[in-house]
Design an enzyme around this catalytic site. Structure first.
Site, PDB file in Angstrom:
ATOM      1  CB  THR A  17      -9.556  -1.172  10.253  1.00 20.40           C
ATOM      2  OG1 THR A  17      -8.413  -1.517  11.036  1.00 20.40           O
ATOM      3  CG2 THR A  17      -9.083  -0.680   8.898  1.00 20.40           C
ATOM      4  NE  ARG A  21     -15.350  -5.581  10.887  1.00 21.51           N
ATOM      5  CZ  ARG A  21     -14.563  -5.594   9.848  1.00 21.51           C
ATOM      6  NH1 ARG A  21     -13.522  -6.392   9.827  1.00 21.51           N
ATOM      7  NH2 ARG A  21     -14.832  -4.841   8.807  1.00 21.51           N
ATOM      8  CB  SER A 112     -15.725  -7.221   6.607  1.00 27.23           C
ATOM      9  OG  SER A 112     -15.091  -7.252   5.363  1.00 27.23           O
ATOM     10  CG  HIS A 113     -12.644 -10.193   5.868  1.00 27.17           C
ATOM     11  ND1 HIS A 113     -12.808  -8.829   5.992  1.00 27.17           N
ATOM     12  CD2 HIS A 113     -11.594 -10.518   6.638  1.00 27.17           C
ATOM     13  CE1 HIS A 113     -11.877  -8.354   6.795  1.00 27.17           C
ATOM     14  NE2 HIS A 113     -11.128  -9.356   7.215  1.00 27.17           N
ATOM     15  CE  LYS A 125     -18.551   0.237   7.013  1.00 23.45           C
ATOM     16  NZ  LYS A 125     -17.540  -0.020   5.987  1.00 23.45           N
ATOM     17  CG  ASP A 276     -15.942  -9.126   1.782  1.00 20.46           C
ATOM     18  OD1 ASP A 276     -16.654  -8.598   0.902  1.00 20.46           O
ATOM     19  OD2 ASP A 276     -15.590  -8.525   2.817  1.00 20.46           O
ATOM     20  CG  ASP A 278     -18.750  -6.269   3.936  1.00 18.75           C
ATOM     21  OD1 ASP A 278     -17.851  -7.030   3.529  1.00 18.75           O
ATOM     22  OD2 ASP A 278     -18.540  -5.090   4.274  1.00 18.75           O
ATOM     23  CB  THR A 343      -4.326   0.099   6.539  1.00 13.78           C
ATOM     24  OG1 THR A 343      -3.052  -0.267   6.025  1.00 13.78           O
ATOM     25  CG2 THR A 343      -5.271  -1.077   6.439  1.00 13.78           C
ATOM     26  CD  GLU A 362      -7.537  -0.654   2.241  1.00 15.24           C
ATOM     27  OE1 GLU A 362      -6.703  -0.464   3.135  1.00 15.24           O
ATOM     28  OE2 GLU A 362      -8.722  -0.945   2.461  1.00 15.24           O
ATOM     29  CD  GLU A 363      -2.900  -5.699   1.933  1.00 15.01           C
ATOM     30  OE1 GLU A 363      -2.881  -6.910   1.699  1.00 15.01           O
ATOM     31  OE2 GLU A 363      -3.457  -5.188   2.928  1.00 15.01           O
ATOM     32  CB  SER A 364      -6.788  -6.083   2.485  1.00 13.49           C
ATOM     33  OG  SER A 364      -7.274  -4.756   2.349  1.00 13.49           O
ATOM     34  NE  ARG A 491      -4.109  -7.231   8.447  1.00 14.78           N
ATOM     35  CZ  ARG A 491      -4.906  -8.281   8.655  1.00 14.78           C
ATOM     36  NH1 ARG A 491      -4.452  -9.502   8.444  1.00 14.78           N
ATOM     37  NH2 ARG A 491      -6.137  -8.122   9.093  1.00 14.78           N
TER      38      ARG A 491
HETATM   39  C1  G1P Z   1      -8.086  -5.063   7.030  1.00 16.78           C
HETATM   40  C2  G1P Z   1      -7.273  -4.729   5.795  1.00 16.78           C
HETATM   41  C3  G1P Z   1      -7.580  -3.313   5.357  1.00 16.78           C
HETATM   42  C4  G1P Z   1      -9.080  -3.149   5.147  1.00 16.78           C
HETATM   43  C5  G1P Z   1      -9.833  -3.580   6.392  1.00 16.78           C
HETATM   44  C6  G1P Z   1     -11.337  -3.551   6.191  1.00 16.78           C
HETATM   45  O1  G1P Z   1      -7.728  -4.197   8.078  1.00 16.78           O
HETATM   46  O2  G1P Z   1      -5.896  -4.894   6.014  1.00 16.78           O
HETATM   47  O3  G1P Z   1      -6.872  -3.035   4.173  1.00 16.78           O
HETATM   48  O4  G1P Z   1      -9.387  -1.810   4.854  1.00 16.78           O
HETATM   49  O5  G1P Z   1      -9.460  -4.903   6.748  1.00 16.78           O
HETATM   50  O6  G1P Z   1     -11.735  -4.428   5.187  1.00 16.78           O
HETATM   51  P1  G1P Z   1      -6.673  -4.602   9.231  1.00 16.78           P
HETATM   52  O7  G1P Z   1      -7.187  -5.869   9.852  1.00 16.78           O
HETATM   53  O8  G1P Z   1      -5.371  -4.844   8.535  1.00 16.78           O
HETATM   54  O9  G1P Z   1      -6.643  -3.412  10.144  1.00 16.78           O
HETATM   55 ZN    ZN Z   2     -15.821  -6.615   3.552  1.00 16.19          ZN
END
Ligand code: G1P
Ligand code: ZN
Length: 538
Positions: A17, A21, A112-113, A125, A276, A278, A343, A362-364, A491
């Protein structure tokens, strides 16, 4: 001197996504990072003599890979690299640097997180000239290159000193070490009314910002405490550490518990926020009020004209498919389009570039706008501060007033983490097999596997998640994560629209209870995965 080093392909260097990683030890294999970086360069054309932006979230292995990218950029013919001091750049700041300095692109080192440290995650990336994550066309090309790579190019130059701002040379390439914060801070001051926020602070308003031991520490210290004048101590966990001080730098109610416990009960600060690893995600809370990211998007869109950067109004709103439809209601009222994308932030890029959308979310825990081409944690925090400064109401009052005006979209995401890949796939298959028979049952009126036709480049993206749509506007969405590094994460997103204000104070899981039960029984999650409950609920 430039060396061409022979190598052989590694399996599985497929960008997910958001970039490639993997666990740190995977990246530490000889040639592993080099193969991927060379595959990025081999997928691009016309960068000779151009600028590459480089930076990362400071996690374990960041320092080493930054030096590798510099040597490989020089060997491959870039003219200049701009690197954040100490190899640091938040993801949104990297996006801004690429745009502001007309760079060819950028390499962002981050997972990222995801947790960091020697056993944590690492990531690489590529972002394109518009400052946004590489579109699928490029990530597919990168993956193809990783499968056939036979050599990479690298100089044998010593490490560049990244501790101080300045210019040096690696071979023919210029290395410019820049302050990671200053350009970004200047952009924020164009978008938001810092004087209004200063007046709010003078009135006694207090906040806490949790940088979670990650990249936004320096940004929070400089912008919130420095430029805006919040008291010292406003920023917590403000020093970026290779293992994030043991934090899981994901700004949600579970991982930002320290902040939540300070702000939610009352008696403490008026406003709480976190970002988060980054710096692209955000958490927004007030006394007694957690603002879901879907609501935050809707509320920021509805109040955007209160801020200087968006005073002229929005051209459109975009949200990822699983994000609640709260923003759609705002768009309808404003008479502007609302786009529903797969997404991942990369799908917003075309809409932003074409001027079709101004604000996205995004909801995330991701919110952002056309100011950069990434989601932006601190941007969301500053926009909330600007709205709070103009409205002079509490976070809870603003949210409740929003629900009264638009109705409330109760919303929750249930994650089943580290499920066996086969089991997760069987859940998705079970759903796909039922797509034609589900409508007519349980109040479901439509069921599909979401596909997106990009209105700008007309590309089609399929299999983006199963949607069950109910007659009262409720939805259940299922998809597999594309960012995990261990097993599969299922999810499940659950949403119900409630127009009746007398029912807005019901606890979310309770308001969604019947849909939650259905979300588990329809694909028989317990039998297929052995899980009777999700591992994380947000
Ligand atoms: C997750 C989040 C998505 C976000 C991505 C990167 O991806 O659901 O909204 O863009 O992290 O931060 P996923 O693990 O669901 O593919
Ligand atoms: Zn991030």
């Amino acid at each position: 001197m430039i060396h061409t080093i022979a190598t052989t392909p590694f399996e599985g260097q497929k960008p997910g996504t958001s970039g490639l990683r993997k666990k740190v030890p995977v990246f530490q294999q000889r040639h592993y990072a080099e193969n991927f970086i060379q595959s990025i360069f081999d997928s691009l054309e016309g960068f000779q003599g151009q600028t590459l932006v480089i930076g990362g979230d400071g996690r374990y292995y960041n320092a080493e890979v930054v030096q590798t990218v510099i040597r490989m950029a020089a060997a491959n013919g870039f003219g200049r690299v701009m690197v954040g001091r100490n190899g640091l750049l938040s993801t949104p700041a990297a996006s801004h640097l690429i745009r502001r300095h007309r760079a060819f692109g950028g390499i962002v080192l981050s997972a990222s997180h995801n947790p960091g440290g020697p056993d944590g995650d690492f990531g690489i990336k590529y972002n394109a000239a518009n400052g946004g994550p590489a579109p699928e066309k490029i990530t597919d090309a990168i993956f193809a290159k990783t499968k056939s790579i036979a050599s990479y190019k690298i100089t044998d130059t010593p490490d560049v000193d990244l501790n101080s701002i300045g210019i040096s040379k690696v071979g023919n390439m210029t290395v410019e070490v820049v302050d990671p914060v200053s350009d970004y801070a200047a952009l924020m001051q164009q978008l938001f009314d810092f004087d209004q926020i200063r007046a709010l602070i003078k009135s006694g308003f207090r906040m806490k910002f949790d940088a979670m031991g990650a990249i936004t520490g320096p940004y929070g210290h400089a912008i919130l405490e420095g430029i805006l004048g919040f008291p010292a101590g406003t920023v917590m966990n403000g020093t970026p550490l290779p293992d994030f001080g043991g934090h899981h730098p994901d700004p949600n109610l579970v991982h930002a518990k320290e902040l939540v416990d300070l702000v939610m009960p009352g008696g403490g600060p008026d406003f709480g926020a976190a970002s988060d690893g980054d710096g692209d995600r955000n958490l927004i809370i007030g006394r007694g009020m957690y603002v879901t990211p879907s609501d935050s998007l809707a509320i920021l869109a509805a109040n955007a004209t209160l801020t200087p950067g968006y005073a002229g109004g929005l051209s459109g709103i975009a949200r990822s498919m699983p994000t609640s439809a709260a923003a759609d209601r705002v768009a309808a009222k404003l008479g502007i389009p609302c786009y529903e994308t797969p997404t991942g932030w990369k799908f917003f890029g075309n809409l932003l570039d074409a001027g079709m959308a101004t604000i996205c979310g995004e909801e995330s825990f991701g919110t952002g706008s056309n100011h950069v081409r990434e989601k932006d944690g601190l941007w969301a925090v500053l926009m909330w501060l600007n709205v709070l400064a103009r409205r002079r109401q509490s976070v809870a009052d603003i949210v409740k007033a929003h629900w009264r005006e638009y109705g409330r979209n109760f919303y929750s995401r249930h994650d089943y983490e580290e499920v066996e890949t086969d089991a997760a796939n069987s859940v998705m298959k079970a759903l796909r097999d039922q797509l034609s028979t589900l409508p007519g049952q349980h109040g479901i009126i439509a069921a599909d596997d979401f596909a997106y036709d990009d209105p700008v480049d007309h590309s089609r993206t399929t299999a983006q998640g199963i949607r069950l749509m109910f007659e009262d506007g409720s939805r259940i969405v299922y998809r597999l994560s594309g960012t995990g590094t261990a097993g599969a994460t299922l999810r499940v997103y659950i949403e119900r629209y409630e127009p009746d204000a007398s029912r807005h104070d019901i606890e979310t899981q309770e308001a969604l209870a019947d849909l939650i039960a259905l979300s588990r029984s329809i694909p028989d999650i317990a039998r297929r995965t052995g899980r009777t409950a999700p591992s994380v609920i947000t």
